[in-house]
Design a protein around this motif. Structure first.
Motif, short mmCIF file in Angstrom:
data_model
loop_
_atom_site.label_atom_id
_atom_site.label_comp_id
_atom_site.label_asym_id
_atom_site.label_seq_id
_atom_site.Cartn_x
_atom_site.Cartn_y
_atom_site.Cartn_z
N PHE A 1 95.29 -8.69 -13.79
CA PHE A 1 95.84 -9.55 -14.85
C PHE A 1 95.24 -9.25 -16.22
O PHE A 1 95.96 -9.16 -17.22
CB PHE A 1 95.55 -11.01 -14.46
CG PHE A 1 96.04 -12.03 -15.43
CD1 PHE A 1 97.38 -12.39 -15.48
CD2 PHE A 1 95.16 -12.66 -16.31
CE1 PHE A 1 97.83 -13.35 -16.36
CE2 PHE A 1 95.61 -13.62 -17.20
CZ PHE A 1 96.94 -13.96 -17.23
N TYR A 2 93.92 -9.11 -16.30
CA TYR A 2 93.29 -8.93 -17.61
C TYR A 2 93.29 -7.49 -18.08
O TYR A 2 93.03 -7.22 -19.24
CB TYR A 2 91.84 -9.45 -17.59
CG TYR A 2 91.78 -10.95 -17.71
CD1 TYR A 2 92.31 -11.60 -18.84
CD2 TYR A 2 91.23 -11.73 -16.71
CE1 TYR A 2 92.27 -12.97 -18.95
CE2 TYR A 2 91.19 -13.11 -16.83
CZ TYR A 2 91.71 -13.72 -17.95
OH TYR A 2 91.68 -15.09 -18.07
N PRO B 1 95.07 -12.18 -23.14
CA PRO B 1 95.04 -13.58 -22.71
C PRO B 1 95.92 -14.48 -23.57
O PRO B 1 96.54 -15.42 -23.07
CB PRO B 1 93.56 -13.95 -22.88
CG PRO B 1 92.82 -12.65 -22.75
CD PRO B 1 93.73 -11.61 -23.32
N ARG C 1 101.26 -6.17 -17.44
CA ARG C 1 101.30 -7.60 -17.11
C ARG C 1 100.94 -8.46 -18.31
O ARG C 1 101.42 -9.56 -18.47
CB ARG C 1 100.30 -7.91 -16.01
CG ARG C 1 100.79 -7.52 -14.64
CD ARG C 1 99.65 -7.71 -13.66
NE ARG C 1 99.86 -6.84 -12.52
CZ ARG C 1 100.16 -7.28 -11.32
NH1 ARG C 1 100.29 -8.54 -11.09
NH2 ARG C 1 100.33 -6.44 -10.34
N SER C 2 100.02 -7.95 -19.12
CA SER C 2 99.51 -8.77 -20.23
C SER C 2 99.51 -7.96 -21.53
O SER C 2 98.46 -7.66 -22.07
CB SER C 2 98.09 -9.24 -19.93
OG SER C 2 98.06 -10.10 -18.84
N HIS D 1 99.26 -15.69 -22.52
CA HIS D 1 99.40 -16.59 -21.35
C HIS D 1 98.85 -17.99 -21.59
O HIS D 1 99.33 -18.95 -21.01
CB HIS D 1 98.72 -15.97 -20.14
CG HIS D 1 99.40 -14.72 -19.68
ND1 HIS D 1 100.56 -14.73 -18.96
CD2 HIS D 1 99.08 -13.42 -19.89
CE1 HIS D 1 100.96 -13.49 -18.72
NE2 HIS D 1 100.07 -12.67 -19.27
N GLY E 1 94.99 -21.29 -12.38
CA GLY E 1 95.47 -20.08 -13.02
C GLY E 1 96.55 -20.42 -14.03
O GLY E 1 97.27 -21.41 -13.87
N PHE E 2 96.62 -19.61 -15.08
CA PHE E 2 97.67 -19.80 -16.08
C PHE E 2 98.46 -18.50 -16.23
O PHE E 2 97.88 -17.42 -16.25
CB PHE E 2 97.06 -20.13 -17.46
CG PHE E 2 96.42 -21.49 -17.48
CD1 PHE E 2 97.15 -22.61 -17.83
CD2 PHE E 2 95.10 -21.63 -17.16
CE1 PHE E 2 96.56 -23.87 -17.85
CE2 PHE E 2 94.49 -22.89 -17.18
CZ PHE E 2 95.24 -24.00 -17.52
N ARG E 3 99.75 -18.62 -16.30
CA ARG E 3 100.56 -17.46 -16.61
C ARG E 3 101.74 -17.92 -17.43
O ARG E 3 102.37 -18.91 -17.12
CB ARG E 3 101.03 -16.76 -15.34
CG ARG E 3 101.62 -15.39 -15.65
CD ARG E 3 101.86 -14.57 -14.43
NE ARG E 3 103.04 -15.06 -13.72
CZ ARG E 3 103.57 -14.43 -12.67
NH1 ARG E 3 103.02 -13.34 -12.22
NH2 ARG E 3 104.63 -14.91 -12.09
N GLY E 4 102.01 -17.14 -18.48
CA GLY E 4 103.17 -17.46 -19.31
C GLY E 4 103.13 -18.88 -19.86
O GLY E 4 104.16 -19.53 -19.99
N ASN F 1 85.88 -17.11 -16.09
CA ASN F 1 86.66 -15.99 -15.56
C ASN F 1 85.82 -15.04 -14.74
O ASN F 1 86.30 -13.98 -14.33
CB ASN F 1 87.32 -15.22 -16.70
CG ASN F 1 88.41 -16.03 -17.36
OD1 ASN F 1 89.59 -15.83 -17.09
ND2 ASN F 1 88.03 -16.98 -18.19
N LEU G 1 92.14 -10.06 -11.00
CA LEU G 1 91.93 -10.14 -12.45
C LEU G 1 91.53 -8.80 -13.05
O LEU G 1 91.99 -8.45 -14.14
CB LEU G 1 90.84 -11.16 -12.78
CG LEU G 1 91.11 -12.62 -12.40
CD1 LEU G 1 89.95 -13.50 -12.82
CD2 LEU G 1 92.39 -13.12 -13.02
#
Ligand SMILES: C[S@@+](CC[C@H](N)C(=O)[O-])C[C@H]1O[C@@H](n2cnc3c(N)ncnc32)[C@H](O)[C@@H]1O
Length: 233
Positions: free
Chosen positions: A22-23, A33, A28-29, A36, A228-231, A133, A16
């Motif tokens: 991720f954050y 947040p 990626r982002s 996603h 987890g969440f993505r997209g 988180n 993360l």
């Protein structure tokens, strides 16, 4: 081979918040947040209006005309932006966005962007979906009834049971998430307790609010809650 295995806390910390995590990664982002998953902050301006009302009430109770609003885990500053737009006339707000991700471009220049809550301010500290988180270790009960740390294999996320849970982590489990049946799992929330205590302790005076998913001691889910969440999924 042993260095291929980590505890869940360390693995999640890297995934993360590590370089390229991720954050933190603008690649990626790019939208933060909100790109996603949706929180109350993104769902409706009503939420920011409610927080603005709470901020005004906090200032009134403190008897101050200039009030700090500290948003911990501020995403891309969406809540702060919304609250600034909804602040009642006559109330002066000093807004802080506490975030591991970089300051978003185009953010209202009044917003102070920082990586730690400012110390000694008076006002409202608000953390919407931050604590869930904060990475934690996971424990699972083995066939002999012993709670052990679950370890994760770095390349593919495979799991195995590691050493027994001891010390402060064991005391935390005993108090907050007792385990007994083989296969039962728990997330050891101690780092979240410590993170929240640190955040609350940064206020000189005021109100601290955490908004998050939760379950109570008497109704823990037997296999934990890691999600987890993505997209959007
Ligand atoms: C689930 S998002 C919620 C964002 C926003 N509060 C909302 O409700 O839409 C959690 C945010 O907390 C941030 N975060 C996590 N740990 C943090 C820490 N220790 N300090 C500052 N920000 C953190 C993440 O980078 C991420 O932006």
């Amino acid at each position: 081979m042993t260095e291929e295995w980590q505890g869940w806390r360390e693995a999640a910390e890297t995934a993360l918040y590590g370089d390229g995590g991720f954050y933190r990664s603008p690649v990626r982002s790019p939208d933060g947040p909100a790109g996603h998953f949706r929180t109350s902050v993104h769902a409706s301006p009503l939420f920011a209006r409610a927080v603005a009302g709470l901020l005004a009430r906090t200032a009134a109770e403190l008897g101050i005309g200039t009030v700090a609003l500290v948003d911990v885990g501020a995403g891309r500053g969406e809540l702060l932006t919304g609250v600034l737009a909804a602040t009642p006339e006559g109330l002066e707000v000093v807004p802080y966005g506490v975030e591991v991700a970089a300051r978003p471009p185009g953010l209202d220049p009044r917003i102070v962007w920082c990586t730690e809550p400012p110390r000694g301010v008076s006002g409202l500290l608000f953390a919407n979906e931050w604590l869930d988180n904060v990475p934690v270790d996971v424990a699972e009960v083995d066939g002999e009834g012993v709670a052990r740390y679950v370890q994760v294999r770095i390349p593919d996320g495979g799991e195995r049971l590691g050493p027994p849970v001891t010390g402060a982590d064991a005391a935390w489990l005993e108090r907050w998430w007792p385990l007994s049946v083989p296969g039962e799992r728990a997330e050891i929330g101690r780092p979240r307790d410590l993170a929240w205590a640190r955040a609350v302790g940064s206020l000189e005076a005021g109100l601290a609010v955490a908004v998050d998913y939760a379950h109570v001691r008497g109704a823990r889910p037997p296999f934990g809650t890691l999600t987890g969440f993505r997209g959007g999924r």
